[in-house]
Structures are given as C-alpha cells and as structure tokens.
Design a protein around this motif. Structure first.
Motif, PDB file in Angstrom:
ATOM      1  N   LEU A 159      12.122   5.423  -0.470  1.00 40.23           N
ATOM      2  CA  LEU A 159      11.401   4.556   0.126  1.00 40.23           C
ATOM      3  C   LEU A 159      11.433   3.180  -0.253  1.00 40.23           C
ATOM      4  O   LEU A 159      11.423   2.214   0.442  1.00 40.23           O
ATOM      5  N   ASP A 160      11.732   3.073  -1.626  1.00 39.44           N
ATOM      6  CA  ASP A 160      11.618   1.601  -2.259  1.00 39.44           C
ATOM      7  C   ASP A 160      12.769   1.090  -1.669  1.00 39.44           C
ATOM      8  O   ASP A 160      12.877  -0.187  -1.628  1.00 39.44           O
ATOM      9  N   ASP A 161      14.049   1.637  -1.946  1.00 38.89           N
ATOM     10  CA  ASP A 161      15.274   1.051  -1.082  1.00 38.89           C
ATOM     11  C   ASP A 161      15.126   0.550   0.331  1.00 38.89           C
ATOM     12  O   ASP A 161      15.502  -0.627   0.807  1.00 38.89           O
ATOM     13  N   HIS A 162      14.441   1.294   0.975  1.00 43.57           N
ATOM     14  CA  HIS A 162      14.011   1.083   2.492  1.00 43.57           C
ATOM     15  C   HIS A 162      13.102  -0.377   2.672  1.00 43.57           C
ATOM     16  O   HIS A 162      13.419  -1.057   3.325  1.00 43.57           O
ATOM     17  N   LEU A 163      12.061  -0.390   1.783  1.00 43.97           N
ATOM     18  CA  LEU A 163      11.150  -1.560   1.819  1.00 43.97           C
ATOM     19  C   LEU A 163      11.747  -2.467   1.404  1.00 43.97           C
ATOM     20  O   LEU A 163      11.727  -3.799   2.051  1.00 43.97           O
ATOM     21  N   ALA A 164      12.654  -2.481   0.389  1.00 45.54           N
ATOM     22  CA  ALA A 164      13.443  -3.527  -0.076  1.00 45.54           C
ATOM     23  C   ALA A 164      14.429  -4.178   0.845  1.00 45.54           C
ATOM     24  O   ALA A 164      14.666  -5.398   1.250  1.00 45.54           O
ATOM     25  N   LEU A 165      15.156  -3.107   1.702  1.00 45.61           N
ATOM     26  CA  LEU A 165      15.882  -3.629   3.084  1.00 45.61           C
ATOM     27  C   LEU A 165      15.103  -4.539   4.016  1.00 45.61           C
ATOM     28  O   LEU A 165      15.638  -5.290   4.576  1.00 45.61           O
ATOM     29  N   GLU A 166      14.067  -3.798   4.499  1.00 46.33           N
ATOM     30  CA  GLU A 166      13.325  -4.693   5.454  1.00 46.33           C
ATOM     31  C   GLU A 166      12.789  -6.005   4.775  1.00 46.33           C
ATOM     32  O   GLU A 166      12.718  -6.722   5.787  1.00 46.33           O
ATOM     33  N   GLU A 167      12.414  -6.152   3.661  1.00 44.64           N
ATOM     34  CA  GLU A 167      11.903  -7.320   2.972  1.00 44.64           C
ATOM     35  C   GLU A 167      12.987  -8.323   3.127  1.00 44.64           C
ATOM     36  O   GLU A 167      12.821  -9.543   3.154  1.00 44.64           O
ATOM     37  N   THR A 168      13.936  -7.900   2.643  1.00 42.62           N
ATOM     38  CA  THR A 168      15.186  -8.922   2.523  1.00 42.62           C
ATOM     39  C   THR A 168      15.903  -9.246   3.545  1.00 42.62           C
ATOM     40  O   THR A 168      16.497 -10.054   3.763  1.00 42.62           O
ATOM     41  N   ARG A 169      16.263  -8.144   4.528  1.00 39.94           N
ATOM     42  CA  ARG A 169      16.978  -8.635   5.678  1.00 39.94           C
ATOM     43  C   ARG A 169      15.994  -8.813   6.901  1.00 39.94           C
ATOM     44  O   ARG A 169      16.707  -9.716   7.637  1.00 39.94           O
ATOM     45  N   LEU A 170      14.979  -8.037   7.282  1.00 39.10           N
ATOM     46  CA  LEU A 170      14.367  -8.317   8.304  1.00 39.10           C
ATOM     47  C   LEU A 170      13.390  -9.420   8.145  1.00 39.10           C
ATOM     48  O   LEU A 170      13.159 -10.380   9.177  1.00 39.10           O
ATOM     49  N   LEU A 171      12.651  -9.682   7.038  1.00 34.92           N
ATOM     50  CA  LEU A 171      11.545 -10.368   7.054  1.00 34.92           C
ATOM     51  C   LEU A 171      11.919 -12.150   7.119  1.00 34.92           C
ATOM     52  O   LEU A 171      11.289 -12.755   7.820  1.00 34.92           O
ATOM     53  N   PRO A 172      13.202 -12.422   6.482  1.00 31.76           N
ATOM     54  CA  PRO A 172      13.618 -13.910   6.766  1.00 31.76           C
ATOM     55  C   PRO A 172      13.740 -14.138   8.086  1.00 31.76           C
ATOM     56  O   PRO A 172      13.449 -15.195   8.495  1.00 31.76           O
ATOM     57  N   VAL A 173      14.338 -13.257   8.863  1.00 38.08           N
ATOM     58  CA  VAL A 173      14.788 -13.686  10.370  1.00 38.08           C
ATOM     59  C   VAL A 173      13.507 -13.609  11.161  1.00 38.08           C
ATOM     60  O   VAL A 173      13.133 -14.382  12.017  1.00 38.08           O
TER      61      VAL A 173
ATOM     62  N   GLY B 116      11.387  16.633  -4.751  1.00 34.75           N
ATOM     63  CA  GLY B 116      11.458  15.834  -3.246  1.00 34.75           C
ATOM     64  C   GLY B 116      10.748  14.437  -3.515  1.00 34.75           C
ATOM     65  O   GLY B 116      11.123  13.552  -2.796  1.00 34.75           O
ATOM     66  N   ILE B 117       9.665  14.452  -4.082  1.00 39.52           N
ATOM     67  CA  ILE B 117       8.719  13.314  -4.173  1.00 39.52           C
ATOM     68  C   ILE B 117       9.511  11.974  -4.998  1.00 39.52           C
ATOM     69  O   ILE B 117       9.419  11.223  -4.636  1.00 39.52           O
ATOM     70  N   HIS B 118      10.181  12.667  -6.226  1.00 32.87           N
ATOM     71  CA  HIS B 118      10.971  11.518  -6.763  1.00 32.87           C
ATOM     72  C   HIS B 118      12.089  10.951  -5.990  1.00 32.87           C
ATOM     73  O   HIS B 118      12.276   9.813  -6.040  1.00 32.87           O
ATOM     74  N   ASP B 119      12.606  11.893  -5.199  1.00 34.86           N
ATOM     75  CA  ASP B 119      13.963  11.258  -4.297  1.00 34.86           C
ATOM     76  C   ASP B 119      13.349  10.558  -3.317  1.00 34.86           C
ATOM     77  O   ASP B 119      13.708   9.664  -2.840  1.00 34.86           O
ATOM     78  N   LEU B 120      12.042  10.995  -2.730  1.00 37.18           N
ATOM     79  CA  LEU B 120      11.373  10.248  -1.480  1.00 37.18           C
ATOM     80  C   LEU B 120      10.985   8.710  -2.254  1.00 37.18           C
ATOM     81  O   LEU B 120      11.384   7.663  -1.580  1.00 37.18           O
ATOM     82  N   ALA B 121      10.526   8.681  -3.330  1.00 37.96           N
ATOM     83  CA  ALA B 121      10.158   7.443  -4.067  1.00 37.96           C
ATOM     84  C   ALA B 121      11.323   6.508  -4.038  1.00 37.96           C
ATOM     85  O   ALA B 121      11.228   4.997  -3.806  1.00 37.96           O
TER      86      ALA B 121
ATOM     87  N   ALA C 134       0.842  -1.266   0.069  1.00 43.13           N
ATOM     88  CA  ALA C 134      -0.185   0.021   0.117  1.00 43.13           C
ATOM     89  C   ALA C 134       0.916   1.192   0.019  1.00 43.13           C
ATOM     90  O   ALA C 134       0.490   2.162  -0.753  1.00 43.13           O
ATOM     91  N   LEU C 135       2.017   1.175   0.542  1.00 41.19           N
ATOM     92  CA  LEU C 135       2.903   2.500   0.526  1.00 41.19           C
ATOM     93  C   LEU C 135       3.421   2.738  -0.618  1.00 41.19           C
ATOM     94  O   LEU C 135       3.573   3.943  -1.128  1.00 41.19           O
ATOM     95  N   ARG C 136       3.774   1.542  -1.197  1.00 43.50           N
ATOM     96  CA  ARG C 136       4.331   1.706  -2.792  1.00 43.50           C
ATOM     97  C   ARG C 136       3.247   2.232  -3.767  1.00 43.50           C
ATOM     98  O   ARG C 136       3.429   3.027  -4.646  1.00 43.50           O
ATOM     99  N   ARG C 137       1.976   1.745  -3.549  1.00 42.24           N
ATOM    100  CA  ARG C 137       0.886   2.252  -4.170  1.00 42.24           C
ATOM    101  C   ARG C 137       0.743   3.776  -3.971  1.00 42.24           C
ATOM    102  O   ARG C 137       0.434   4.465  -4.770  1.00 42.24           O
ATOM    103  N   GLU C 138       0.347   4.318  -2.640  1.00 42.30           N
ATOM    104  CA  GLU C 138       0.337   5.510  -2.328  1.00 42.30           C
ATOM    105  C   GLU C 138       1.660   6.500  -2.758  1.00 42.30           C
ATOM    106  O   GLU C 138       1.578   7.556  -3.502  1.00 42.30           O
TER     107      GLU C 138
END
Length: 224
Positions: free
Chosen positions: A123-137, A115-120, A27-31
């Motif tokens: 944010l995409d890098d941040h969500l990928a970090l959570e999904e690849t590093r935190l989620l498996p643990v 700023g919106i483009h930089d934020l996008a 949903a964050l990616r969609r928004e």
C-alpha cells in the motif's frame, strides 16, 4: 462544528479535490499502521477492522478508476502507463484484502499477521506511485474551474452506501485545523447527514471497542 484554529479556503495548500485525495492517503496510512499494530498484538476484532479498511479503500479506488484516471489519460498520454499500473494495483489490493478478511474471520492469525505486513508495504508503494506520478499531472492539467467540475463528478460517481462510511471515517482522521474546511467541502445534504446521523452510526458500527489510530501526518501536503 467550528474551531478557533480553523483554516479558510485561501489557506489550502492545494485545490480542494487534491487536498481530499491527500487526506484520504494520509488516513489510509494511519489506518494501515493501526492494523499492523493490532495484528501484532493479537487483536480479536481483525475481521471487523479489515472490513472497514476494505470498505474505505474500495470507495477511494472506485473514484480514482471511474473519474480521476480517465481525466488524466485524456490530458497527458505519457501518464497512461502509470495509470494502468495504478489500476492493476487496485485489483491486487482488492484480492489481497479479500484473502486477509477471510483469514481474519476464520481464525488464521499467523496468515493475518504476515499478510498485514505485506499489505502495508504494498500500500505504501502504491500511494507513493499515485502521489509522485499522478498528482503532478493532475495539478498541472486542470484549471480551478475544472477542479470544481472534477469534484462534482466524483461526488456523483460515489454510491451513497460508500459515502456514508467514507465521510465519517475520513472526518475521524482529519486534524482539527482542517476539519472545518473538510466539512465545508461536503455538499450541504451530506454535511447535514454526517452531523446528525452518519457520525454516530459510524461510531456504533465501526469504532466501538476499537482503539483509534494516532493523528494523521500531513507532511507530504507541503510538497503539493
């Protein structure tokens, strides 16, 4: 609200708290995509759009910082570096959004577009970090009972003011087959409030006059 294509709990591709985490990310990616498009089109309501995004992302990060990251750090010492990076990202996202909201409300259209483009990207890098590093643990470290305990702790740690926006915002983004499951995961009192008050209040406050984004993509759920 029931759906003919509704899924049962047995159909979930991950424990319910993990599914919720992934749905919020989707949903964050969609928004974020909606914000980028609106900024490019010169939307005049960017302040309100960014205020909503700020509310939901802070609620999500609050739960991660107070509940998820301490659990993961206690289970796997190797995750601490990634957890520290995630927390630093949260602080940077807060600062970035503060600046963007100020620019949007004072007419800084070019600053908002850039700023919106930089934020996008960030944010995409941040969500990928959570999904690849935190989620498996997270998936490996907690038992089914502990996942349920985690869900209860997360609900208790989320202030009602944040929950009253986060729940209808997320339910607005959940694809039809997942909506029944998502509603059943809400505590009874929250589900009642969502159906009879929060949904209508959210639409009036945040969505009236704002074009909704496209459907949420759940492609990365299969990897879970």
């Amino acid at each position: 609200m029931e759906h003919a294509t509704d899924l049962s709990t047995d159909d979930l591709p991950a424990p319910a708290p993990v599914l919720g985490f992934l749905l919020v990310h989707a949903a964050l990616r969609r928004e974020m995509g909606t914000l980028v498009a609106a900024a490019e089109q010169g939307a005049t309501d960017m302040g309100r759009r960014l205020d909503l995004f700020d509310r939901v992302i802070r609620a999500h990060h609050h739960g991660e910082d107070r509940v998820l990251l301490p659990v993961l750090r206690s289970r796997d010492a190797a995750i601490r570096e990634a957890a520290d990076e995630v927390e630093a990202d949260h602080a940077r996202l807060d600062t970035t959004l503060d600046a963007l909201r100020a620019a949007a409300w004072t007419g800084g259209d070019e600053r908002v577009r850039t700023g919106i483009h930089d934020l996008a990207t960030f944010l995409d890098d941040h969500l990928a970090l959570e999904e690849t590093r935190l989620l498996p643990v997270w998936l490996a470290a907690l038992s089914p009972a502990e996942h349920e305990q985690f869900a209860r702790r997360l609900r208790r740690a989320t202030p009602w003011r944040a929950l009253s926006v986060m729940v209808p915002w997320l339910m607005d983004a959940v694809p039809d087959p997942f909506r029944g499951v998502a509603e059943r995961e809400l505590p009874p009192a929250v589900r009642f409030a969502y159906r009879h008050a929060l949904r209508a209040r959210f639409e009036r406050r945040w969505r009236d006059g704002v074009e909704a984004g496209g459907p949420v993509s759940l492609g990365h759920l299969a990897a879970a």
